[in-house]
Structure formats: structure tokens, C-alpha cells
Design an enzyme around this catalytic site. Structure first.
Site, PDB file in Angstrom:
ATOM      1  N   HIS A  69      -5.805   1.471 -14.157  1.00  0.00           N
ATOM      2  CA  HIS A  69      -6.999   1.265 -14.977  1.00  0.00           C
ATOM      3  C   HIS A  69      -7.268   2.455 -15.891  1.00  0.00           C
ATOM      4  O   HIS A  69      -8.378   2.620 -16.383  1.00  0.00           O
ATOM      5  CB  HIS A  69      -8.202   0.928 -14.097  1.00  0.00           C
ATOM      6  CG  HIS A  69      -8.085  -0.437 -13.497  1.00  0.00           C
ATOM      7  ND1 HIS A  69      -7.636  -0.635 -12.216  1.00  0.00           N
ATOM      8  CD2 HIS A  69      -8.288  -1.664 -14.026  1.00  0.00           C
ATOM      9  CE1 HIS A  69      -7.603  -1.938 -11.973  1.00  0.00           C
ATOM     10  NE2 HIS A  69      -7.995  -2.582 -13.044  1.00  0.00           N
ATOM     11  N   ASP A  91     -13.560   2.258  -2.736  1.00  0.00           N
ATOM     12  CA  ASP A  91     -13.404   1.374  -3.908  1.00  0.00           C
ATOM     13  C   ASP A  91     -12.348   0.369  -3.512  1.00  0.00           C
ATOM     14  O   ASP A  91     -11.161   0.665  -3.567  1.00  0.00           O
ATOM     15  CB  ASP A  91     -12.965   2.215  -5.118  1.00  0.00           C
ATOM     16  CG  ASP A  91     -12.664   1.366  -6.351  1.00  0.00           C
ATOM     17  OD1 ASP A  91     -12.864   0.140  -6.307  1.00  0.00           O
ATOM     18  OD2 ASP A  91     -12.216   1.946  -7.362  1.00  0.00           O
ATOM     19  N   LYS A 101     -11.582 -13.264   6.866  1.00  0.00           N
ATOM     20  CA  LYS A 101     -12.732 -12.372   6.692  1.00  0.00           C
ATOM     21  C   LYS A 101     -12.885 -11.919   5.235  1.00  0.00           C
ATOM     22  O   LYS A 101     -13.967 -11.996   4.665  1.00  0.00           O
ATOM     23  CB  LYS A 101     -12.630 -11.186   7.651  1.00  0.00           C
ATOM     24  CG  LYS A 101     -12.776 -11.625   9.111  1.00  0.00           C
ATOM     25  CD  LYS A 101     -13.050 -10.468  10.046  1.00  0.00           C
ATOM     26  CE  LYS A 101     -13.444 -11.005  11.428  1.00  0.00           C
ATOM     27  NZ  LYS A 101     -13.883  -9.933  12.338  1.00  0.00           N
ATOM     28  N   GLY A 132     -12.053   8.501  -0.632  1.00  0.00           N
ATOM     29  CA  GLY A 132     -12.347   9.407  -1.748  1.00  0.00           C
ATOM     30  C   GLY A 132     -11.625  10.744  -1.632  1.00  0.00           C
ATOM     31  O   GLY A 132     -11.519  11.475  -2.610  1.00  0.00           O
TER      32      GLY A 132
END
Lengths: 327, 327
Positions: free
Chosen positions: A44, A173, A226, A299
């Protein structure tokens, strides 16, 4: 080949200004694309930039649009993204949620008719940099079959949870598919296989081949039934609150456009920092599966990659980089 | 053997009154345990009742405690559960979140020092019955290794998302492990194997044997690293907001006590019912993997089971039922 952050950003900005972006929007988008590559989310960052430029050239994204405040349902603000630039819209929405959270302890912005925000983690880091807990999610075009079904009917609807921390924010994320389409693209560009089954090929066989999954749009949901259920519910939440397009409304046959997003911030002066450190230490104290292995918090890897890339430059796909330089 | 809902509830209530529960608490808890069995969540209905009675007898749960309002961080209310009855505390907390949401569009209650709420879905249905979107989650004792680790350091921290709907609420109730401990217990009681790998045995081998996973406390996170990360972040959120016990604080060697929970409600007059029906229809339109197979929305199965059990009585484990009748 490695390129410094500032060079990447400068080239992105040059191209965006050529496309008639305002100075402010060009600056924000160039920074975001460069930062995504800097943080290791190459899919991205640079690698997505040419496709983003195409959506602008083909007028799928209205670069002149500004998000419009629609109404307040109690303390939830509903905004319309007016089919504008996803990065710009999401950044504004998260800023507004931060502002509201600083005033009321909680801030909630729901946005319809916006566009792909690129890397969702961007807005988690944004909230955490402002000292807020940030939670946000988006829907996407249908790219994952529901549990029990063969055809894509769910988005992989990324969910981001960020908690501020002086030594490095905690930022999760995650897409609801076992691998995000970004990760599939990254792995495909490297000519590698996935470490686990990531979805089905067009014939319905489980596969580790990323391009087969990109082709079939049959990614495997995390935890089977799930992740399928969680993806469904995130889409329902977005639609119930915004009245905008669900994954059903976005569809799977046309280009993704007009998605719905939700931004929640929480702010309090004491986030019990010492207790959070205790969680991190306790989690890391589990004996590793691989000798010498490390247990990372969400992170942690991003921060390591960022430091490394700031020091030594950002690895770029040379073909895509050459393409951008020629734009 | 099948037992009517009212009989189950009456026997539970009799036992709880014997244990000096107030009329109100006995009524609520008896109803909740019976309703959990009625809805097919046997693990947190009848099958859990004797263990719950033990926690009361051993004074792990203070049946006289009432939750105490601590402070307001902006619009978030922080409560202390005072180590009282988990069902009672969670029910009060969700009611308060509903009340706040009806006044402000959003209601947020965080509670520390509470106890096991049994089936998390109970509080999702409660919010949806009141016409609210309900989101809640809890931490638990460490019963799942973090990704890359061998020893349990994370809870399986169930997450519940509920959206009201006249034809049947949409309710997702999922633990972060591939199978909840309730599901492991159910499968074990039936002498069956799990349909997928559910975790590791004490020797570190992947297994479908539920009792091996109950013994090792090494359940597999949904989506491997993703469920591990999500579980970690839910615990961080709970701890950052409440200042209560994290999974690290609860630990894994003693009995679970004093957990932290979060209750969020959203309310708006228009939840875009027609768009939600569109999502359901679109999702169900995926061609089934198995010929004649059905794609279910989260909560659909619960409602079917409830209707069936209300009509024909609730299947009970005869040994456990006999034990309760003798209490």
C-alpha cells in the site's frame, strides 16, 4: 535498490501535483504512500501508487471532493465522503474522532461514500500519535466467500486497534482474510508461496499460491467460520450506522468505490501505562516455539522496519519505481 | 433426556436461593443459565452450573457484592465489579450502556474486578432486545499461547457484536481461540473429536482432541498470528481503560477471578433495516460448498435452536442434571 523516504515522497508529490491535487492533498497522500513503504507495508506504498494514479485518471476518485458533515446521531457524527480521496477522507475522519474524544472521552465518526484508505494502520498510528486509543474498520468489495459458500460475498474488511505508548504504539492492523490482498500481492511479487493455506483457486482447491487467490477472490477467512462471521458483522455495523454501501452494495464485479468506514477514539489522561508494560512482558515470557524465537507485540515489527528503513533507505521494486519516475 | 426451560430455571433458582442469593439475583442467574442451555450453549448453561455453585461455596464469588460506580472519563463510565456475580454485574453494566446509548447515541461502560459472565452472547442479545447495537468483550485467565510461544500467556477473550433485527438479531459471540473452552468441553462430553485442529497437547503436537487442549491450555488462536494479536489488543484495551486486571494480572495458575469487561452500545432510530436485509440475502446467495448446504448469519443457529428447545424441551446431560436435582 534502496531509496530514501524523502525521495519517494517527493516523486509521489510531483506526480500528484501534475494530476491537479491541491498542495495540501498532494502532501498528505505523498507522505502516506511513502510512510506505508517506510513501515514495510509495500503493498500500500510504492507498489500501490500506480494503481491509485489510474483510479484518479479514470475519475473513479474525485480529487476535488471534500467530506460533508451529514448529521449527528447523539454523539456519533455521520459524514459523506463524496467519493473523494480515501486517504484524505480517512485522515480527516480520524482527526475529527480525536478532537471529539479529547472533548468527551469518546469520539465516533462514521463515513459513507468514501474510497480505499490504502493501509488501515495509518489511521491507528494517527490516533495513537495524538495520544488516543483508535479503533477503525472499513468494508471492501466482496473478496472472500462466507463460511459454507464458494463465491465471494464478504469483504476482508480490515480492523485496526491502536493504543498509544511512549516506547512504541501497540497497533493491530488486520484483514479478516488469513492474508490481506496486500500481503498476497507482496508474496506474489517476490515469487514466493504463502506460509499457510491462504484461500482457494478457481477450481476450489486450497492453495498457498498468492496469484491463484487474487484471481479467484476466494481468500480464506481467519479461523474459518469465525472470521467469516466477524467480517459479516463489521459490514453490518458500518451499514447500520452510515446507511452507506455494504459489501453487497459495492459488489464484486465492478471496481471498488464508495466504501463505508468507522472511526472510534477513546481518550483518558491515565491509560495505566505500567499495567500495559506488564501485559507486554508477560506475553513475551512465553517459551518460544523455535529456539531463540521472539514473541512480538502488534506494531513492534512496524517500528523496527521503520527505524531500519529510515536509516538505510526503503527497498523498492525497481520496475514499479522506474514507472513512477517516468510519470 | 429433555427438560423444559421452566423446570431447568426452577431448579437453578432453588439451588441459588439455598445459597442465600437474593430473590432478584437468583431469578436473573437461574434465567441466564437456563437460557444458555435453551440457546444451545450447553457449556455455559446446565453443564457449567455445578462449577458455578462451587465458586460460590468457595467464596471466590461474593454474592452480596454490588457493582460500584467509580468515575467518568468523559462519557465512559468506569465501574468496579467488587468481585461479585459475573452474570449480575455484566447484566447491570450492559443495561447502563443501553441507558446511556438511548440518551447520547453511544454508551460505554468499563468494569474491573468482575467475574466470569458465562456466555458472552447473553449481553449481546440483551442489547439487541433493547434495540441497541451492542459490543462487549472480556479478558480471561491465560489459556492460549501468543503466536510464536509455547506457554499460555493470552486469554481467549471473547468478543460479542450484536445488531438488532425484528426477524432475529444478528449476534456474533466468538472467543479468540479456534474453539472456545465451552465448545471443547461440549465436544469432550460427547466423546468426539474437533472438526479442525484446536490446539496443542502437553507435548506440543497439534491435536483435535478436546481434553488434550483443556489439559495443556494451549488453544490455537483463530488465524494464528491474527487471533493472537487481537486477543492481546482486547486485553490491552480493557486494562488501559479500566486499570483493572489484565490476563497477566489474572494469571494462569490460580482460579480465574477479577476479570475486566467492556460494554459499548450504539443507538439510532434508523438502522437501515432494508440495507441489512440486502447484506443477509447477498451473503446467502453464495453457491454452497456442500450441495444443499446453507449459509447462516451469526445468531441464526441460536434462534433455530431456541425455537426447537422451547417446543420440545432442552437436551440435558443426565449425569449433570441428576447432580443439580440432588443439590
Amino acid at each position: 535498490m534502496k531509496v530514501p523516504f524523502e525521495t519517494l515522497k517527493k516523486e509521489f508529490k510531483r506526480v500528484l501535483l501534475q494530476l491537479s491535487f491541491t498542495e495540501e492533498k498532494a502532501e498528505l497522500c505523498a507522505h502516506t504512500f511513502a510512510a506505508n513503504s517506510r513501515d514495510g507495508v509495500y503493498s500500500h506504498g510504492l507498489n500501490r501508487f500506480p494503481a491509485f494514479v489510474n483510479t484518479v485518471r479514470e475519475k473513479q476518485v474525485d480529487i476535488h471532493a471534500e467530506p460533508k458533515f451529514l448529521e449527528k446521531n447523539g454523539l456519533i457524527e455521520i459524514w459523506d465522503g463524496e467519493f473523494g480521496i480515501g486517504i484524505h477522507n480517512a485522515s480527516l475522519a480520524m482527526n475529527r474522532a480525536i478532537e471529539l474524544a479529547k472533548a468527551n472521552g469518546i469520539g465516533c465518526v462514521a463515513m459513507r461514500h468514501t474510497n480505499h484508505w490504502m493501509r488501515g494502520g495509518t489511521y491507528g498510528w494517527q490516533a495513537a500519535d495524538a495520544g488516543c486509543i483508535g479503533i477503525c474498520f472499513t468494508n471492501t468489495m466482496a473478496n472472500m466467500p462466507p463460511w459454507g459458500g464458494k463465491e465471494p460475498r464478504l469483504g476482508n474488511n480490515p480492523l485496526i486497534i491502536a493504543v498509544p505508548r511512549a516506547e512504541g504504539h501497540l497497533v493491530l492492523d488486520m484483514a479478516m482474510s488469513q492474508f490481506s490482498y496486500g500481503k498476497l500481492q507482496d508474496t506474489d511479487l517476490k515469487g514466493m508461496e504463502l506460509p499457510e493455506y491462504g484461500g482457494y483457486d478457481v477450481e476450489g482447491n486450497l492453495t498457498r499460491n498468492p496469484s491463484a487467490i487474487i484471481e479467484s477472490r476466494r481468500a480464506l477467512p481467519i479461523g474459518y467460520w469465525k472470521g467469516s462471521g466477524l467480517s459479516f458483522m463489521l459490514d453490518v455495523l458500518l451499514t447500520a450506522i452510515t446507511g452507506g454501501r455494504s459489501t453487497a452494495g459495492i459488489g464484486s464485479t465492478v471496481r471498488e468505490s464508495g466504501v463505508s468506514q468507522f472511526f472510534l477514539c477513546l481518550y483518558q489522561s491515565d491509560m495505566h501505562h505500567q499495567l500495559i508494560e506488564e501485559i507486554i512482558q508477560y506475553t513475551k515470557s512465553s517459551a518460544p516455539v523455535e529456539p531463540g524465537g521472539q514473541i512480538l507485540y502488534p506494531g513492534e515489527n512496524t517500528l523496527e522496519t521503520r527505524k531500519e528503513n529510515e536509516l538505510h533507505g526503503i527497498s523498492v521494486n525497481e520496475k514499479i519505481w522506474a514507472e513512477v519516475l517516468k510519470m
